[in-house]
Design an enzyme around this catalytic site. Structure first.
Site: not given
Length: 392
Positions: A190, A214, A218, A270
C-alpha cells in the site's frame, strides 16, 4: 644580557601559547559535552551517546533498548557478520554485492549493516529484512525514498536505527528475491514506510519518517514485543497502526512500547491507532492533530503516561477517539497517567477499573519521567546529527 632576555621572552611566549591552546582545546571539548549534558537526555540515549568512540563500539547500542523489545543482545556475538553498503542501486531479482538488498537476500545469520557514505536508496520492490539484522545508519545521511520501502515479514530480532524513510509509494504484485535467496511473489503493497507482519522483537529507533501514501509504521498480523522510540513522525495523515483489522483476533497478544517520539507537524491521526492489543505510550511529544492523536477499537488497551499533548490553537482538542463495534459500544481501556495538556487538549479516560500496567520484565523496565521534561527528552528525536570527530 640582551640575548638572554630574548631567549627568556621566547620561552615565556611558548609557555603562553601552550597554555592558550590547552585552554581553548579543553574549553571546546567541555562546550561540546555540555551541549548534551544540559539536556534531560532519555535513558536510551544516555546508554551510548556519551561515548565519543561509539564508531568503534557500535554494538553497545544493543543493550540500550527498553520496553517490550527488551535488550537486543541476540543481534551480536562472535558469529556477527559486518556488512557495508557501498552501492545505492537496487535490483529485486539479481541484487549486486554491496547493495542493501544483497545483504537482505544473500547473507544469512547475524548481520550488522553500516553504510559507507551518504546515499539515497530507491528500492524497486519492497525490501524484506531478515531476522537478526541491524541497519545502523549512524555517521552518514541515508534516505530510503521515492518508491518501495521496508517490510519485516515473519522475522525477529531486528534493529532499524537512524535512517530517513519517506515518499513511499504503492506497489503492484510482483516478483523479488526473498531473505533466503529464493524468488518469491509479493502481493499488493500500500505504500507505507515500515510494515511489520507476524514479526517479533523489533526495535525502531531514531528514524525520521514522513510523507508516504499509506501509513508510516504498521504493526500487524500477530506482531508483538515491539519498541518504537526516538523517532520523528511528521507530514502524514495516518501515522501508526497497531493491529491488522477488527477480525484478526491474534493481535490480542500484541504488546508495543511507544516512547520518546516526536509527532508533528502536520500529523492528522493514528499516533497510534490500536486494535485488540496493548500499548504503553510514554514521554512522547504531540504537536497537534487534525482528527485525533490516539485511537482504538476491539477491546484495545492503552496506558498513556507522562506525554505532552499540545493541541492546535483551532480545531480538535480531544486527544482520543474510539470506534464502537456493531453499534453497541466497546470495552476499551484507555488511561491517562501524568500526561500534560496545552492549548485546551483533553483526554477521555475509561471510567472505573484500574490502570493497565505494562508488566515489564527487569530488562524491559525503564523509568517514565515527569511530562515537564518531554520537550527536552524528545529534542533529539529522529535522525541524529552525528559529529565526524566524537559525539553523536
Amino acid at each position: 644580557m640582551v640575548c638572554h632576555q630574548v631567549i627568556n621572552s621566547v620561552f615565556w611566549c611558548f609557555i603562553l601559547l601552550v597554555v592558550m591552546l590547552t585552554f581553548f582545546t579543553t574549553n571546546a571539548s567541555s562546550t561540546e559535552k555540555t551541549k548534551i549534558e544540559d539536556k534531560e537526555m532519555n535513558v536510551i540515549d544516555q546508554c551510548w551517546r556519551f561515548n565519543p568512540k561509539w564508531r568503534k563500539h557500535r554494538q553497545q547500542l544493543t543493550v540500550c533498548s527498553v520496553g517490550y523489545v527488551g535488550k537486543m543482545t541476540n543481534n551480536i556475538g562472535k558469529d556477527l557478520i559486518h556488512y557495508t553498503v557501498t552501492d545505492p542501486r537496487d535490483h529485486p531479482l539479481n541484487p549486486a554485492p554491496g547493495t542493501l538488498r544483497y545483504e537482505a537476500s544473500r547473507i544469512q545469520g547475524k548481520v550488522w549493516i553500516t553504510l559507507k557514505r551518504n546515499m539515497n536508496i530507491k528500492l524497486v520492490r519492497p525490501l524484506l529484512i531478515s531476522s537478526f539484522t541491524t541497519i545502523d545508519g549512524r555517521g552518514v545521511d541515508v534516505h530510503i525514498a521515492d518508491n518501495a520501502c521496508l517490510m519485516i515479514y515473519k522475522a525477529t530480532n531486528i534493529i532499524i536505527h537512524r535512517i530517513r524513510v519517506h515518499h513511499c509509494r504503492p506497489q503492484a504484485p510482483g516478483m523479488m528475491m526473498g531473505p533466503d535467496g529464493k524468488i518469491i511473489s509479493l502481493g499488493q503493497v500500500d505504500g507505507g514506510a515500515i510494515r511489520l507482519v507476524s514479526a517479533s522483537e523489533i526495535w525502531i529507533d531514531h528514524n525520521t519518517l514522513y510523507n508516504c501514501q499509506d501509513g508510516l509504521l504498521d504493526v500487524t498480523r500477530g506482531s508483538t514485543d515491539i519498541t518504537i522510540s526516538n523517532n520523528w513522525f511528521r507530514e502524514q495523515n495516518k501515522v501508526m497502526l497497531l493491529g491488522h483489522d477488527d477480525e484478526f483476533v491474534r493481535d490480542k497478544n500484541m504488546k508495543v512500547t511507544v516512547v520518546y517520539n516526536y509527532f508533528g507537524p502536520n500529523c492528522h491521526q493514528r499516533m497510534p491507532r490500536i486494535r485488540h492489543g496493548y500499548a504503553h505510550v510514554a514521554n512522547n511529544l504531540y504537536m497537534g492533530w487534525v482528527q485525533y492523536a490516539i485511537g482504538g477499537s476491539m477491546e484495545s488497551s492503552l496506558k498513556s503516561q507522562s506525554n505532552l499533548f499540545i493541541a492546535h490553537a483551532t480545531g480538535k482538542k480531544e486527544v482520543t477517539w474510539r470506534k464502537s463495534s456493531n453499534g453497541i459500544g466497546d470495552t476499551w481501556k484507555f488511561y491517562s497517567v501524568g500526561d500534560a495538556f496545552e492549548n485546551g487538549a483533553s483526554f477521555v479516560e475509561t471510567k472505573g477499573g484500574q490502570v493497565t500496567k505494562p508488566n515489564y520484565s527487569h530488562e524491559q523496565n525503564f523509568k517514565v519521567v515527569d511530562a515537564k521534561y518531554v520537550r527536552s527528552l524528545t529534542s533529539s528525536s529522529g535522525v541524529l546529527q552525528c559529529s565526524k570527530t566524537s559525539i553523536c
